[in-house]
Design a protein around this motif. Sequence first.
Motif, PDB file in Angstrom:
ATOM      1  N   GLN A  44       5.007   1.497   1.921  1.00 20.36           N
ATOM      2  CA  GLN A  44       5.408   1.769   0.540  1.00 20.36           C
ATOM      3  C   GLN A  44       4.235   2.168  -0.346  1.00 20.36           C
ATOM      4  OE1 GLN A  44       5.807  -1.124   2.209  1.00 20.36           O
ATOM      5  NE2 GLN A  44       5.849  -2.905   0.863  1.00 20.36           N
ATOM      6  N   PHE A  45       2.981   2.021   0.168  1.00 20.29           N
ATOM      7  CA  PHE A  45       1.821   2.365  -0.643  1.00 20.29           C
ATOM      8  C   PHE A  45       1.132   3.646  -0.170  1.00 20.29           C
ATOM      9  CE2 PHE A  45       1.666  -2.461  -0.853  1.00 20.29           C
ATOM     10  CZ  PHE A  45       2.379  -2.501  -2.033  1.00 20.29           C
ATOM     11  N   HIS A  47       1.821   6.690  -0.451  1.00 21.36           N
ATOM     12  CA  HIS A  47       1.814   7.804  -1.393  1.00 21.36           C
ATOM     13  C   HIS A  47       1.243   7.404  -2.755  1.00 21.36           C
ATOM     14  CE1 HIS A  47       4.093  10.170   1.465  1.00 21.36           C
ATOM     15  NE2 HIS A  47       4.987   9.200   1.562  1.00 21.36           N
ATOM     16  N   ASP A  48       0.744   6.190  -2.844  1.00 25.27           N
ATOM     17  CA  ASP A  48       0.136   5.707  -4.088  1.00 25.27           C
ATOM     18  C   ASP A  48      -1.372   5.916  -3.987  1.00 25.27           C
ATOM     19  OD1 ASP A  48      -1.057   4.072  -6.111  1.00 25.27           O
ATOM     20  OD2 ASP A  48       0.840   2.994  -6.300  1.00 25.27           O
ATOM     21  N   GLU A  49      -1.895   6.855  -4.764  1.00 27.60           N
ATOM     22  CA  GLU A  49      -3.310   7.209  -4.652  1.00 27.60           C
ATOM     23  C   GLU A  49      -4.218   6.033  -4.940  1.00 27.60           C
ATOM     24  OE1 GLU A  49      -4.195  10.565  -7.013  1.00 27.60           O
ATOM     25  OE2 GLU A  49      -2.871  11.940  -5.924  1.00 27.60           O
ATOM     26  N   ASP A  50      -3.816   5.137  -5.882  1.00 25.94           N
ATOM     27  CA  ASP A  50      -4.655   3.984  -6.212  1.00 25.94           C
ATOM     28  C   ASP A  50      -4.794   3.061  -5.015  1.00 25.94           C
ATOM     29  OD1 ASP A  50      -5.098   4.860  -8.757  1.00 25.94           O
ATOM     30  OD2 ASP A  50      -3.435   3.742  -9.646  1.00 25.94           O
ATOM     31  N   GLU A 446      11.887   7.566  -4.570  1.00 26.25           N
ATOM     32  CA  GLU A 446      10.945   8.432  -5.288  1.00 26.25           C
ATOM     33  C   GLU A 446      11.202   9.904  -4.957  1.00 26.25           C
ATOM     34  OE1 GLU A 446      10.140   5.773  -3.595  1.00 26.25           O
ATOM     35  OE2 GLU A 446       9.467   4.395  -5.168  1.00 26.25           O
TER      36      GLU A 446
END
Length: 695
Positions: A44-45, A47-50, A446
């Motif tokens: 789930q992370f 695609h989260d750039e951070d 998303e």
Amino acid sequence: MIGQTLSNRYELLARVGGGGMALVYKARDLLLNRFVAVKVLRQQFTHDEDFVRRFRREAQAAASLSHSNIVSIYDVGQVEDTHYIVMEFIDGANLNEIIRDRAPLQAEEAVRITAQICDALEHAHHNQIIHRDIKPHNILIGNNGRVKVTDFGIARAVTSSTITQTGSVIGSVHYFSPEHAKGVATGEKSDLYSLGIVLYQMMTGRLPFLGESPISVALKHLQEPFEQPRKVNPYIPQSVENIILRAMRKNPQERYDSAKEMLLDLETCLRPQRLNEPAVKYLSDEEDENRTRVIPAIRPDMVNTMEAPAVKVASSNNSDQWNSEGSDERKRKWVMPTVLGGFAIILIGILIWAVSALKGQMPDDVLVPDVVGQLEQEAKNMLTTAGFTIADPIIYEETEDKDADGKVIAQDKANMEAKEGSEIQLTVGRKKDLPLMPDLRGKTFEDARDYLKETLGVDKDNILPSPIFDKSEPGTVLDQFPKKDSPFDPSVPDMKITLTISKGEEAFPMPNLIGDSLDVAKAKIEKANLKLPAANIHMETSYTPKGEVFKQFPLDENEMVTAQMEVSIWISSGYPKDSKTQPLDVTVSPAVEGESSKIMIKYSDARGDNIEAVTKKISATTSIPITLILSPTKDGIIYIFRDGQLIQTEHVPYLAIPVTVEPDVPVDSGGGTNTGEVPPSNEGIDPVDLGTTNE
């Protein structure tokens, strides 16, 4: 992911841990034929750039360090959306498990572990790396006793940018430093504060600050004192308590200046001359520089008078009143108006003659009929009958009114007179050609939301998730409203699209299997709807009685698991080969011969600390059998209590006992239980005869 091979090299064998950001697997390096640990970023992370940046930062931070007490980084990679870090595999347990199972720890063990952590931090700080998340979960203890610091996921390099950083607070709130809780700059001394809390927890078995929410815990770090360690556990040496008190000062200036200074203190704190040193005293914390202050109001006489700037007014320029040669003769402006006036009079005369000549040929004025609301063809007929023509082309306009489809919704010159034969412009309504709802099932929430916005122009605020428990991957769209192929109008402000999404399988607490037999463990696992493959049943030597479960995965009782999740258990096959068994007869006497005294015997050996062996009343000298199991790293200690008072301590060293018993020796019949009490340490006292008593 178990069974997959990443980059054709790392075969994932079993899941051995995980946190909020990543999962950790035991894997085999097929190229070098060795076991490694592979840390995989949760899906789930990805695609989260951070999160991806923080994950990569962990590899970069740890890879820049080379120390025997820091987990080594071997490789880092990405396969499609899977980000992973390959690191050293530590066969052992983390410090949180050890604290949970055995705390409070003996001072020697706690100081030894803390010193190794401190040595690792000294190396990291020397290389300008601040860990920022020191806690027992991130401290691994190998079976050889070596301590390894891991999880540099939120570590920061010490630069001008990080010193001034005041962004979001990341970390474990129970181990926050006060400056970390405030969200201001965190430095080397923040790591030492967290390490002080870890030492506090090892020595007392509890955390210094607890609360109903993370915010309440963070406020306690900032505002409230913690309970003195020796009030919780009176057997902590004063020198060790002094280290905890200094490391956990709220004012960073009062803590150790560096990890090296704290390490030197740890290395000498258990020397006999320091054990009973005076308690350290501190002045009250200085006031916060950012405390609220009373600022005097500004009085009228304090205001600086300021002169208003003068306004410069431009004088008018009269040069247009004079000729180009600068003479005082005014320009002659009467010639041109006279010529134009004459020309206008001639044109007006011509127009009057033309109108008079054509007046007899002009069409009559006719009232234009109102055709709004009429069908298109009927409206045309009405207008042509009245003598008008229809302007070409007819305007067709989309309308939300279903009844207006095919009807005139507007016209010009309605209810007014117009010349017969003039054109009338008609506007005819046409129902909207609405798009069809696409099939969003199987997409992530998303992706579905982005598709609706980019393709159909749907406002993201009008796309609502409706999460339910399901076996599908969390975030997957399971159903939708409107349904697939249903017409809908994305431009309607209150048009809501509801997507039913999976939030994963419903979780429930993991049952505790420690101490159970294989049959009992299987029954509990089956009742909880979990799986126990044969390959996940491991037989290993242990100081747990033979046939009992001594380790499980998931590790923690009440850790949240889901149905059909695979469980691993480790069952004791007997004591290790290097263990030693020492049977002893403990002779005890009542306080007064012939009168009843309550005798309690406890022992510490390889199986645990402060295990109660027997409690009984005697009125005459009695011999009580006790069996100790010793390991190369754990001697035995027997504690004798009479009427609630410790009267004797007997130390049984491992090296003094020959190996005479096989590893499968059963547990002594005393059937002791861990009471959690910690008897006072009598190291340095000469051994006494077990047949006598010491008041």
